[in-house]
Design a protein around this motif. Structure first.
Motif, PDB file in Angstrom:
ATOM      1  N   ASN A  55       0.900  -1.232  -0.026  1.00 15.82           N
ATOM      2  CA  ASN A  55      -0.620   0.435   0.114  1.00 15.82           C
ATOM      3  C   ASN A  55       0.640   1.336  -0.053  1.00 15.82           C
ATOM      4  O   ASN A  55       1.686   1.522   0.807  1.00 15.82           O
ATOM      5  N   GLY A  56       1.009   1.936  -1.090  1.00 14.75           N
ATOM      6  CA  GLY A  56       2.113   2.986  -1.099  1.00 14.75           C
ATOM      7  C   GLY A  56       1.902   4.324  -0.178  1.00 14.75           C
ATOM      8  O   GLY A  56       2.751   4.755   0.413  1.00 14.75           O
ATOM      9  N   GLY A  57       0.483   5.060  -0.101  1.00 23.12           N
ATOM     10  CA  GLY A  57       0.230   5.147   0.830  1.00 23.12           C
ATOM     11  C   GLY A  57       1.047   4.999   2.149  1.00 23.12           C
ATOM     12  O   GLY A  57       1.182   5.774   3.232  1.00 23.12           O
ATOM     13  N   SER A  58       0.261   4.072   2.822  1.00 24.57           N
ATOM     14  CA  SER A  58       1.011   3.057   4.196  1.00 24.57           C
ATOM     15  C   SER A  58       2.345   3.422   4.459  1.00 24.57           C
ATOM     16  O   SER A  58       3.492   4.008   5.011  1.00 24.57           O
ATOM     17  N   ASP A  59       2.915   3.026   3.214  1.00 26.27           N
ATOM     18  CA  ASP A  59       4.535   3.429   2.935  1.00 26.27           C
ATOM     19  C   ASP A  59       4.969   4.029   3.120  1.00 26.27           C
ATOM     20  O   ASP A  59       6.481   4.722   3.591  1.00 26.27           O
ATOM     21  N   VAL A  60       4.413   5.667   2.530  1.00 20.49           N
ATOM     22  CA  VAL A  60       5.359   7.024   2.583  1.00 20.49           C
ATOM     23  C   VAL A  60       5.062   7.027   4.343  1.00 20.49           C
ATOM     24  O   VAL A  60       5.593   7.798   4.454  1.00 20.49           O
ATOM     25  N   VAL A  61       4.052   7.130   4.453  1.00 21.47           N
ATOM     26  CA  VAL A  61       3.422   7.574   6.612  1.00 21.47           C
ATOM     27  C   VAL A  61       4.997   6.730   6.771  1.00 21.47           C
ATOM     28  O   VAL A  61       5.104   7.317   7.398  1.00 21.47           O
ATOM     29  N   ARG A  62       4.622   5.688   6.732  1.00 20.54           N
ATOM     30  CA  ARG A  62       5.509   4.987   7.482  1.00 20.54           C
ATOM     31  C   ARG A  62       7.106   5.333   7.679  1.00 20.54           C
ATOM     32  O   ARG A  62       8.684   5.429   8.532  1.00 20.54           O
ATOM     33  N   ALA A  75     -12.925  -1.043   2.584  1.00 17.16           N
ATOM     34  CA  ALA A  75     -11.648  -1.036   3.966  1.00 17.16           C
ATOM     35  C   ALA A  75     -10.621  -1.491   3.869  1.00 17.16           C
ATOM     36  O   ALA A  75      -9.399  -0.580   4.643  1.00 17.16           O
ATOM     37  N   GLU A  76      -9.480  -1.994   3.425  1.00 16.28           N
ATOM     38  CA  GLU A  76      -8.703  -2.556   3.516  1.00 16.28           C
ATOM     39  C   GLU A  76      -7.476  -1.307   2.941  1.00 16.28           C
ATOM     40  O   GLU A  76      -7.286  -1.419   3.881  1.00 16.28           O
ATOM     41  N   ASP A  77      -7.924  -0.408   2.258  1.00 11.74           N
ATOM     42  CA  ASP A  77      -6.751   0.468   1.719  1.00 11.74           C
ATOM     43  C   ASP A  77      -7.260   1.309   3.191  1.00 11.74           C
ATOM     44  O   ASP A  77      -6.193   2.213   3.381  1.00 11.74           O
ATOM     45  N   VAL A  78      -8.656   1.934   3.593  1.00 13.54           N
ATOM     46  CA  VAL A  78      -8.781   3.043   4.951  1.00 13.54           C
ATOM     47  C   VAL A  78      -8.090   2.701   5.885  1.00 13.54           C
ATOM     48  O   VAL A  78      -7.106   2.754   6.320  1.00 13.54           O
ATOM     49  N   ILE A  79      -7.943   0.963   6.347  1.00 14.55           N
ATOM     50  CA  ILE A  79      -7.322   1.071   7.679  1.00 14.55           C
ATOM     51  C   ILE A  79      -6.043   0.537   7.484  1.00 14.55           C
ATOM     52  O   ILE A  79      -5.472   1.028   8.521  1.00 14.55           O
ATOM     53  N   ALA A  80      -5.166   0.286   6.429  1.00 12.37           N
ATOM     54  CA  ALA A  80      -4.331   0.243   6.156  1.00 12.37           C
ATOM     55  C   ALA A  80      -3.061   1.184   6.493  1.00 12.37           C
ATOM     56  O   ALA A  80      -2.057   1.968   7.305  1.00 12.37           O
ATOM     57  N   VAL A  81      -4.196   2.327   5.246  1.00 17.96           N
ATOM     58  CA  VAL A  81      -3.041   3.447   5.800  1.00 17.96           C
ATOM     59  C   VAL A  81      -2.979   4.418   7.164  1.00 17.96           C
ATOM     60  O   VAL A  81      -2.201   5.405   7.713  1.00 17.96           O
ATOM     61  N   ILE A  82      -4.284   4.009   7.624  1.00 17.44           N
ATOM     62  CA  ILE A  82      -4.264   4.465   8.916  1.00 17.44           C
ATOM     63  C   ILE A  82      -4.236   3.837   9.939  1.00 17.44           C
ATOM     64  O   ILE A  82      -3.197   4.648  10.913  1.00 17.44           O
ATOM     65  N   ARG A  83      -4.023   2.262  10.119  1.00 16.42           N
ATOM     66  CA  ARG A  83      -3.273   1.690  10.763  1.00 16.42           C
ATOM     67  C   ARG A  83      -1.475   2.241  10.729  1.00 16.42           C
ATOM     68  O   ARG A  83      -1.146   1.750  11.684  1.00 16.42           O
ATOM     69  N   SER A  84      -1.368   2.821   9.460  1.00 19.01           N
ATOM     70  CA  SER A  84       0.226   3.789   9.759  1.00 19.01           C
ATOM     71  C   SER A  84       0.508   4.845  10.243  1.00 19.01           C
ATOM     72  O   SER A  84       1.738   4.925  10.471  1.00 19.01           O
TER      73      SER A  84
END
Length: 227
Positions: free
Chosen positions: A69-76, A100-109
């Motif tokens: 998930n590219g957005g999550s990778d940027v945040v992390r 849902a999986e995209d929303v949850i992944a980026v918020i968890r990050s």
């Protein structure tokens, strides 16, 4: 060299792999916020964010590069970053996806919010400012994904406060459904009332809570674990 912008303007890095989309967002928002950088992929985004240290990173969740998930990778990839004033650099996802999986992944990050690309320019500007101030912002329906993922039971009230006490029992029912993204017709069907009655209750809820939009209502309800 140009003069420094007013301190009141929110500094934003725009991350999306579609150049035309970035250009469109800049055209819509550049009078209200300061775009201090752009990036089309994960690695470039991390470098630009680290260099510019903006107030808000507005990013798509699907980007070239990274581990998934590219957005999550940027945040992390930007842990502990702060702006020049010492506030945390905050992240707001802006995506065509409402999965849902995209929303949850980026918020968890670590992102502070998630809005879809159907959002109006005015609501997007408000969302950017709210995230810069530390609020959580979600498009209608998406907040429920986050609450479910983080263990909030549907309809649970974490604590009673004076604002919530202003609402009648029926207004609370309408508020929860509207905050979760239901349309007026859907609320009317769910509660066996007329659409006009729903409209009346929504107007009353927004007035009593001193809110101006469904997006603000969703954030308000989410902060109290009311969805």
């Amino acid at each position: 060299m140009t003069a420094q912008p007013s301190a009141a303007r929110t500094r934003v890095v725009l991350v999306d792999d579609h150049r035309m989309f970035r250009s469109g967002v800049k055209a819509e928002l550049d009078d209200m916020i300061e775009i201090v950088g752009e990036a089309p992929d994960v690695d470039t985004a991390i470098a630009v964010v680290r260099e510019t240290r903006p107030d808000v990173v507005l990013l798509d969740v699907h980007l070239p590069g990274g581990m998934g998930n590219g957005g999550s990778d940027v945040v992390r990839g930007c842990p502990g970053l702060t702006t020049e004033s010492g506030k945390p650099v905050r992240f707001l996802a802006l995506s065509v996806s409402d999965a849902a999986e995209d929303v949850i992944a980026v918020i968890r990050s670590g992102a502070r919010g998630y809005v879809t690309k159907t959002i109006s320019p005015a609501d997007l500007i408000r969302s950017v400012h709210r995230v810069a101030d530390g609020d959580a912002v979600f498009s209608p329906r998406l907040a429920g994904f986050v609450l479910d993922a983080f263990g909030a039971a549907a309809g649970e009230v974490a604590e009673v406060d004076e604002e919530l006490d202003r609402l009648s029992a029926r207004e609370r029912e309408v508020m929860r459904l509207i905050a979760r993204g239901y349309q007026y017709k859907e609320v009317a069907k769910e509660l066996f009332i007329s659409v006009k009655t729903v409209e009346t209750h929504v107007s009353s809820v927004l007035r009593k809570l001193q809110l101006s939009s469904r997006h603000e209502l969703t954030s308000w309800a989410m902060s109290r674990r009311l969805l």
